[in-house]
Design an enzyme around this catalytic site. Structure first.
Site, PDB file in Angstrom:
ATOM      1  N   HIS A   1      62.518  17.689  80.051  1.00  0.00           N
ATOM      2  CA  HIS A   1      63.353  18.891  80.166  1.00  0.00           C
ATOM      3  C   HIS A   1      62.457  19.991  80.716  1.00  0.00           C
ATOM      4  CE1 HIS A   1      66.597  21.715  79.292  1.00  0.00           C
ATOM      5  NE2 HIS A   1      65.597  22.561  79.061  1.00  0.00           N
ATOM      6  N   CYS A   2      62.841  20.562  81.857  1.00  0.00           N
ATOM      7  CA  CYS A   2      62.010  21.591  82.487  1.00  0.00           C
ATOM      8  C   CYS A   2      62.441  22.968  81.984  1.00  0.00           C
ATOM      9  CB  CYS A   2      62.135  21.500  84.011  1.00  0.00           C
ATOM     10  SG  CYS A   2      61.153  22.756  84.843  1.00  0.00           S
ATOM     11  N   ILE A   3      61.553  23.629  81.233  1.00  0.00           N
ATOM     12  CA  ILE A   3      61.918  24.943  80.691  1.00  0.00           C
ATOM     13  C   ILE A   3      61.949  26.007  81.781  1.00  0.00           C
ATOM     14  CG2 ILE A   3      61.215  24.592  78.278  1.00  0.00           C
ATOM     15  CD1 ILE A   3      58.542  26.021  79.058  1.00  0.00           C
TER      16      ILE A   3
END
Ligand SMILES: [Zn+2]
Ligand SMILES: [Zn+2]
Length: 225
Positions: A91-93
């Site tokens: 998951h890319c913040i």
């Protein structure tokens, strides 16, 4: 720059491969619907190995209690987005989205573009500061190198800040791109690499015979809707 922004937006807005969840009647009581009643959750599903089709690898079905579905291999539940994603990478913040089967290619291209952009920016900042340093040194030959650098910093604070940000950013971005180049060559996802899956024989059933094929698969693979 335009290509980087375009790829960034493309990565952030493309469906990463969300597996639609279900909400059946009886879900709250934990009752499985009829068609899943006789499914053995511990049963294993065989998956053909790309490198060795005659010896399929066995995977155990994993049931997602949140989405209420049986997950295909390489699918994981993202706790931030609260759904299961096919070929979940991470998951890319920064982009606020999952990186998975359908947007990994754009993500990969995006970080390469970012690397090239930061490389050019860093080179420009260093060149600019070096030229300024030489000019100040020529005007004040008796000054020490450190004193000249201090003078350059006070005269051109913006160049200095840009240079420091570019150098700090380049360490992070170069590291990220290097890591993804490495796992793409191996045919692994970030999650598989960090979990140390398939690090020794039997290798991942999803990897191809060569790093070139793995790259081709990632960059040229056409996502199906
Ligand atoms: Zn799920
Ligand atoms: Zn997510």
């Amino acid at each position: 720059m335009v290509a980087s922004i375009y790829l960034c937006l493309l990565t952030a807005t493309t469906d990463p491969g969300i597996v639609p969840g279900r909400c059946w009647e009886g879900y709250v009581n934990g009752i499985l619907p009829g068609k899943y009643k006789n499914v053995n959750k511990k049963a294993k599903v065989s998956y053909p190995q790309v490198l060795n089709p005659n010896s399929p690898m066995l995977f155990q079905f994993k049931f997602c209690e949140t989405c209420f579905i049986f997950r295909p291999p390489r699918t994981s539940h993202c706790n931030v987005c609260n759904n299961c994603v096919l070929k979940f990478d991470h998951h890319c913040i920064w982009l606020g989205t999952c990186i998975g089967k359908r947007n990994y290619r754009y993500f990969n291209l995006f970080i390469w573009h970012l690397t090239i952009m930061i490389f050019i920016l860093t080179a420009m900042c260093i060149t600019n500061l070096s030229v300024e340093h030489r000019m100040v040194q020529e005007r004040n030959p008796e000054e020490s190198r450190l004193a000249v650098w201090k003078q350059v910093a006070s005269s051109y604070p913006l160049s200095y800040i840009c240079g420091l940000v570019a150098v700090a950013g380049s360490i992070f971005v170069f590291g990220l791109t290097g890591f993804h180049a490495y796992i793409t060559s191996l045919g692994l996802t970030t999650q598989e690499k960090l979990a140390k899956k398939y690090v020794r024989y039997p290798w991942s059933p999803f990897t191809y015979a060569s790093w070139r094929e793995n790259w081709t698969k990632v960059l040229l693979w056409k996502a199906k809707a």
